[in-house]
Design a protein around this motif. Sequence first.
Motif, PDB file in Angstrom:
ATOM      1  N   CYS A 109       0.843  -1.212   0.000  1.00 56.35           N
ATOM      2  CA  CYS A 109       0.000   0.000   0.000  1.00 56.35           C
ATOM      3  C   CYS A 109       0.866   1.244   0.000  1.00 56.35           C
ATOM      4  CB  CYS A 109      -0.868   0.016   1.251  1.00 56.35           C
ATOM      5  SG  CYS A 109      -2.335  -0.945   1.072  1.00 56.35           S
ATOM      6  N   ARG A 110       1.864   1.250   0.873  1.00 60.21           N
ATOM      7  CA  ARG A 110       2.744   2.416   0.975  1.00 60.21           C
ATOM      8  C   ARG A 110       3.421   2.685  -0.369  1.00 60.21           C
ATOM      9  NH1 ARG A 110       2.930   3.690   6.254  1.00 60.21           N
ATOM     10  NH2 ARG A 110       2.857   1.874   7.592  1.00 60.21           N
ATOM     11  N   TYR A 111       3.883   1.554  -0.993  1.00 61.19           N
ATOM     12  CA  TYR A 111       4.568   1.697  -2.287  1.00 61.19           C
ATOM     13  C   TYR A 111       3.625   2.298  -3.328  1.00 61.19           C
ATOM     14  CZ  TYR A 111       6.669   0.450  -6.736  1.00 61.19           C
ATOM     15  OH  TYR A 111       7.170   0.500  -8.008  1.00 61.19           O
ATOM     16  N   LEU A 112       2.396   1.779  -3.363  1.00 63.65           N
ATOM     17  CA  LEU A 112       1.443   2.261  -4.378  1.00 63.65           C
ATOM     18  C   LEU A 112       1.067   3.717  -4.130  1.00 63.65           C
ATOM     19  CD1 LEU A 112      -0.752  -0.943  -4.669  1.00 63.65           C
ATOM     20  CD2 LEU A 112       0.704   0.020  -6.454  1.00 63.65           C
ATOM     21  N   ILE A 113       0.944   4.072  -2.854  1.00 64.51           N
ATOM     22  CA  ILE A 113       0.627   5.472  -2.524  1.00 64.51           C
ATOM     23  C   ILE A 113       1.775   6.368  -2.975  1.00 64.51           C
ATOM     24  CG2 ILE A 113       0.306   7.101  -0.605  1.00 64.51           C
ATOM     25  CD1 ILE A 113      -1.072   4.667   0.853  1.00 64.51           C
ATOM     26  N   GLN A 114       2.973   5.872  -2.681  1.00 67.77           N
ATOM     27  CA  GLN A 114       4.167   6.634  -3.046  1.00 67.77           C
ATOM     28  C   GLN A 114       4.254   6.807  -4.565  1.00 67.77           C
ATOM     29  OE1 GLN A 114       7.556   4.631  -1.436  1.00 67.77           O
ATOM     30  NE2 GLN A 114       8.965   5.965  -2.550  1.00 67.77           N
ATOM     31  N   GLN A 115       3.844   5.760  -5.288  1.00 69.35           N
ATOM     32  CA  GLN A 115       3.908   5.803  -6.754  1.00 69.35           C
ATOM     33  C   GLN A 115       2.678   6.483  -7.362  1.00 69.35           C
ATOM     34  OE1 GLN A 115       6.479   4.656  -8.788  1.00 69.35           O
ATOM     35  NE2 GLN A 115       7.541   4.496  -6.832  1.00 69.35           N
ATOM     36  N   ASN A 116       1.760   6.915  -6.490  1.00 69.55           N
ATOM     37  CA  ASN A 116       0.553   7.603  -6.935  1.00 69.55           C
ATOM     38  C   ASN A 116      -0.381   6.701  -7.762  1.00 69.55           C
ATOM     39  OD1 ASN A 116      -0.653   9.917  -6.366  1.00 69.55           O
ATOM     40  ND2 ASN A 116       0.357  11.154  -7.947  1.00 69.55           N
ATOM     41  N   HIS A 117      -0.402   5.429  -7.436  1.00 68.04           N
ATOM     42  CA  HIS A 117      -1.310   4.496  -8.105  1.00 68.04           C
ATOM     43  C   HIS A 117      -2.527   4.317  -7.201  1.00 68.04           C
ATOM     44  CE1 HIS A 117       1.029   2.865 -11.593  1.00 68.04           C
ATOM     45  NE2 HIS A 117       1.956   3.533 -10.944  1.00 68.04           N
ATOM     46  N   ARG A 118      -3.441   5.343  -7.275  1.00 69.95           N
ATOM     47  CA  ARG A 118      -4.517   5.404  -6.295  1.00 69.95           C
ATOM     48  C   ARG A 118      -5.496   4.229  -6.389  1.00 69.95           C
ATOM     49  NH1 ARG A 118      -9.459   7.944  -5.349  1.00 69.95           N
ATOM     50  NH2 ARG A 118      -9.681   8.425  -3.135  1.00 69.95           N
ATOM     51  N   PRO A 119      -5.958   3.876  -7.595  1.00 69.08           N
ATOM     52  CA  PRO A 119      -6.947   2.775  -7.637  1.00 69.08           C
ATOM     53  C   PRO A 119      -6.392   1.468  -7.070  1.00 69.08           C
ATOM     54  CG  PRO A 119      -6.814   3.883  -9.764  1.00 69.08           C
ATOM     55  CD  PRO A 119      -5.726   4.435  -8.927  1.00 69.08           C
ATOM     56  N   GLU A 120      -5.129   1.156  -7.442  1.00 64.05           N
ATOM     57  CA  GLU A 120      -4.520  -0.078  -6.928  1.00 64.05           C
ATOM     58  C   GLU A 120      -4.337   0.011  -5.410  1.00 64.05           C
ATOM     59  OE1 GLU A 120      -3.422   1.627  -9.486  1.00 64.05           O
ATOM     60  OE2 GLU A 120      -2.766   0.340 -11.130  1.00 64.05           O
ATOM     61  N   ALA A 121      -3.939   1.213  -4.965  1.00 60.65           N
ATOM     62  CA  ALA A 121      -3.730   1.411  -3.526  1.00 60.65           C
ATOM     63  C   ALA A 121      -5.046   1.234  -2.770  1.00 60.65           C
ATOM     64  CB  ALA A 121      -3.155   2.796  -3.274  1.00 60.65           C
ATOM     65  N   LEU A 122      -6.121   1.763  -3.364  1.00 59.48           N
ATOM     66  CA  LEU A 122      -7.445   1.638  -2.715  1.00 59.48           C
ATOM     67  C   LEU A 122      -7.855   0.171  -2.599  1.00 59.48           C
ATOM     68  CD1 LEU A 122      -9.543   4.562  -4.204  1.00 59.48           C
ATOM     69  CD2 LEU A 122      -9.097   4.098  -1.791  1.00 59.48           C
ATOM     70  N   ALA A 123      -7.578  -0.579  -3.669  1.00 57.13           N
ATOM     71  CA  ALA A 123      -7.944  -2.002  -3.650  1.00 57.13           C
ATOM     72  C   ALA A 123      -7.167  -2.726  -2.559  1.00 57.13           C
ATOM     73  CB  ALA A 123      -7.657  -2.620  -5.014  1.00 57.13           C
ATOM     74  N   GLU A 124      -5.855  -2.432  -2.496  1.00 56.47           N
ATOM     75  CA  GLU A 124      -5.024  -3.091  -1.473  1.00 56.47           C
ATOM     76  C   GLU A 124      -5.469  -2.688  -0.077  1.00 56.47           C
ATOM     77  OE1 GLU A 124      -2.982  -5.473  -2.016  1.00 56.47           O
ATOM     78  OE2 GLU A 124      -3.239  -5.236  -4.172  1.00 56.47           O
ATOM     79  N   LEU A 125      -5.874  -1.402   0.027  1.00 58.05           N
ATOM     80  CA  LEU A 125      -6.310  -0.884   1.327  1.00 58.05           C
ATOM     81  C   LEU A 125      -7.581  -1.590   1.791  1.00 58.05           C
ATOM     82  CD1 LEU A 125      -5.105   1.245   3.097  1.00 58.05           C
ATOM     83  CD2 LEU A 125      -6.685   2.897   2.129  1.00 58.05           C
ATOM     84  N   ALA A 126      -8.452  -1.813   0.832  1.00 59.59           N
ATOM     85  CA  ALA A 126      -9.702  -2.510   1.169  1.00 59.59           C
ATOM     86  C   ALA A 126      -9.392  -3.915   1.676  1.00 59.59           C
ATOM     87  CB  ALA A 126     -10.597  -2.582  -0.065  1.00 59.59           C
ATOM     88  N   ALA A 127      -8.442  -4.574   0.975  1.00 63.44           N
ATOM     89  CA  ALA A 127      -8.061  -5.928   1.399  1.00 63.44           C
ATOM     90  C   ALA A 127      -7.402  -5.879   2.769  1.00 63.44           C
ATOM     91  CB  ALA A 127      -7.116  -6.535   0.379  1.00 63.44           C
ATOM     92  N   LEU A 128      -6.571  -4.849   2.962  1.00 67.05           N
ATOM     93  CA  LEU A 128      -5.856  -4.717   4.229  1.00 67.05           C
ATOM     94  C   LEU A 128      -6.840  -4.478   5.376  1.00 67.05           C
ATOM     95  CD1 LEU A 128      -3.038  -4.485   5.529  1.00 67.05           C
ATOM     96  CD2 LEU A 128      -3.130  -2.044   5.084  1.00 67.05           C
ATOM     97  N   ALA A 129      -7.818  -3.620   5.112  1.00 60.94           N
ATOM     98  CA  ALA A 129      -8.816  -3.311   6.153  1.00 60.94           C
ATOM     99  C   ALA A 129      -9.610  -4.564   6.502  1.00 60.94           C
ATOM    100  CB  ALA A 129      -9.743  -2.219   5.658  1.00 60.94           C
ATOM    101  N   ALA A 130      -9.927  -5.347   5.482  1.00 63.12           N
ATOM    102  CA  ALA A 130     -10.700  -6.560   5.732  1.00 63.12           C
ATOM    103  C   ALA A 130      -9.883  -7.583   6.509  1.00 63.12           C
ATOM    104  CB  ALA A 130     -11.142  -7.160   4.401  1.00 63.12           C
ATOM    105  N   GLN A 131      -8.571  -7.535   6.265  1.00 65.78           N
ATOM    106  CA  GLN A 131      -7.680  -8.538   6.845  1.00 65.78           C
ATOM    107  C   GLN A 131      -7.224  -8.146   8.253  1.00 65.78           C
ATOM    108  OE1 GLN A 131      -4.207  -8.723   4.423  1.00 65.78           O
ATOM    109  NE2 GLN A 131      -3.672 -10.791   5.012  1.00 65.78           N
TER     110      GLN A 131
END
Lengths: 413, 618
Positions: free
Chosen positions: A182-204
């Motif tokens: 997530c941090r990497y994707l945020i850093q790379q400004n890949h918001r949609p991918e970061a959001l997806a990972e965040l959703a998975a992270l929140a669920a997990q």
Amino acid sequence: MQGDKTCPRCGQIIPRGEGDCPYCANPIPLNLRRETTLLLSLIFLGVVFAFTAVIVRAYKRQQLALGGHWYTRGEAAMKAGSPQEALVDFRTALRHSPDNSAYQLRFAQALIDAGKLDEARIYLIRLWQTNPADGQVNLELARVAERRDNVPQVVNYFHNAIDGVWPANDEQQHLTLRERLCRYLIQQNHRPEALAELAALAAQAPNSPRVLTRVGGLSLQVPDYAMALKQFRRSLHLDAKQPLAWEGAGKAAFAQGDYHEARYFLSHASQEGNSEAARLLETTDTILQINPFDTKLPMAVRRRRVQIAFARALDRLQECATTLHVSLTAPTSPSSKQDQPTTTSSPLEKVYAEAVALKPKVTERSLSQNPDLMNSVMNLVFNIEQISAQQCGPPHGMDLALSLLATQNGGSP
Amino acid sequence: MQDPKVASAGSLTETQSPAAAPETTPRGSAPQRWRARLSSIVAHIIQGLALREGNLFLLLAVIIGLVSGLLVVCFRIAIDWTHLWLFGSGLTASPLRTLLVPTLAGLLIGVLVMKVFRGVRGSGVNQTKAAVYIYDGYIPFRTVIGKFLICALAIGTGQSLGPEDPSLQFGAGVASALGRRLKFSREKIRMIAPVGAVAGLAAAFNAPISASIFVLEEVIGQWNAGVLGAIILAAVSSVVVLHIFLGPEPIFRLPTSFRLAHPAELFAYAILGVIGGFSSLLFYRLLAVLRPKLKALPSRTQYFQPAAAGLLVGMIGLAFPQVMGAGYYYIGVAMHGDYVWHILALLAIFKILATTFSFVSGTPGGMFAPTMFVGAMIGGSVGALERHFFPHLAGPVGTYALVGIGVLFAGFLRAPMTSVFMVLEVSGNYSIILPVMVANTIAYLISRRYIDVPLFDLFSRQDGIDLPSMEEQREELALRVEDAMQPVMGPVLNGRQTFADALQAVNGVPEQHFLVSLGSRGWSAITQEMLQWQADEGKGNETLSTLPANTRLPWLHPDQTLDVALRIIGDKPLVPVVSRDNFTKVEGVITLNDILRSYRKQFASPLHTNLAHSHVKK
């Protein structure tokens, strides 16, 4: 060449080409029965087997020790910041213990640290081919891809690593890895991918206040304020003594425009001495004091707030013009206004002209007679704040509050 | 239960044992009778359990395999320990050590070879062949000990030689010693040495199939069913021992994928075959020229030749430490594509030089590992070049390196079948069969075109030993019955005919002997005089089927060799040549004169003259 002949002493056939009988020349001139010879052969086999077992054991122990010795040297070199030196040491360690996965990984890490990304990649791919489910190998491949700025590969290997096999505590590992991704994707400004990972992270994420706070923090960075607020709330519900969670929740609520709630969280955070929270709390308070759109307020108070906002906007405009050495003069008549081409006037002058035109209407009476005028006035206020911010730098105090209100109400600041 | 008569005929003990005494009717009291009966039963059991020579041969093959496997394990460790002790545990040693260790060890090797173990010089393959064809399977055990010690020292100190050839000889030596101790027949002792050789080689390569094929191809020269079972048992036993102690990993670390990326890639493999073929030629020529030259030097120089070779190898090792020793580790490195093409090519060239120096100096050691090394480097180099210029067409470099090993086996060692099976067995992957076959065949053909005598035969001839060349044996033209048989000139008589009728039928025919078909009972022959005599004796009405059994004839088929015909014909005046699908259908006849005429004719042919000349040149 000698022909076939038998030994006169033992009767055995002497092989051609041999000067002496090889059987008699033997120091033990045995003439044993086959069964006895076979039995002796088996005993000999057992002895050789045992001897070899001892030798092999000693050899393997030695190889293990040598591998360990070179590995330790490599580790020391890595700590000393000499990955090139460590490379040679790890390579030697691997020669002695070629199947040791720890050595293999450290070697790969040394390759990465030494900047030999191609070599590292080839080596890791080889390890990966042997065991594609190895979490650590996939993580290292992700590191290589990260250094090569290959985002799809990073995501791919991170996913492999997350789903891969780890020696212990898989859940914790998965969580940490997804957080890193997530941090990497945020850093790379890949918001949609970061959001997806965040959703998975929140669920997990487990019911751990610290983890939830971290997830909330990441949600703030994405940004997904609703998610962030949800995670901070969950975290505070589990443990209220978390200044970071209070601050995060405050920021999330603030960003969402929920200033009452933001005030609640931020006041808790500022009590812990958090200066950032205190600063934000101040702005929140200002917003709450000047917000004319709060429907819970009586209309008279809202009209009064519109007038204050208008007055403040005019002051800001004047201050900005003074800073820029621009003289703002009101148009004398409508005709003269028409003569002056709009393209030549600066934005400040344009909004000033609008403000001057509107000023006579910004009275208690006019506003009470025409409630829609409140919106027009506030739109102009927001416009002035926006242009002033563009021309004269970021706003402070009440101007900042007005800008934020503008944002919340669909304005551009 | 085995027939006691059969068992006693071929039992382990040729002297009569008490247990084998004939059963007699027990007399006396009841306990005595019971005791006698019990003794008789025990005697039967012992006789039943007694091993016949054939079974013992198989059991011995297993024991040989196990002992050879253990020796090879110890040998590999001995090489490693020597290396560790003298060079240290690092990847490379200091320049001083790199120069001094092989030189000083070479001096010691020179003394040992010249003074203590004179028999260890030379190729283990040829020594095993010599044991089979000259010394009745005898390989002195002293040679085994000498090979073990000196080769461990030589390879451990960086001489560019391999451990397979000595391993092969350990197996053969152990087998020879055990076979002699167990008092096998001469034929069995001859055969047991190659069985041991397979065991040793299988453990050294960790490849039982390739080892078996190599020994069958190069040492025995024929697919002998009698020895095949023993070979397989020995190979499997030795490899099992190796796996128990050192694990199942191949001798060098292999990449996980081998594949043909594109059919057009076969062209690159063909080029690899060509380069491999000519590299084999270079390697061969260097050995062929330098070996006799160094052997011809005064014998005192032979004390120093290994030291000189060690110094030269050490000098090469300063720049390319990879060429020192067997080099398996670096074969693995090349297979994983860790070297660029020009480094691979340089390694191949310097390995050829280093191996030539080591081998021609008389340092004992094998040629297999260097051959594999050179092959892997050439293959890797071609693969890396192709990847550079045609990345979309090239498969993994490791595949080229592996095929390169096979190429050198085919071109340099001239073992075409082993070359194919070795690559398949080592890689465990049959998807590369096409590249392997293409490249190996090309290299083999180039080698055959420019090299008359295969490598091992060359060494044996240089040593003044005339061992049979398996390649020549394989290619010798076999004369067949169809080349010598004549058409049936006279009438073929029938067993149902009377002597009178038969006499009438052959009347006026100039032939002397006439075939008589006896239907399902086979064939017979009769002369005109015999027919006349039978008629004169008043048996004219009797049929030809009453001819006595001693007039019956064996028969031959057109495709059988004249060697078989010679064995069958004996003193028979003629033998019918019959069809394989119907032995009552005669296709011709053959006589001893026909056979001899054919042999004379072949001897006079230009092809045979060439072969004979080449044999004389040896």
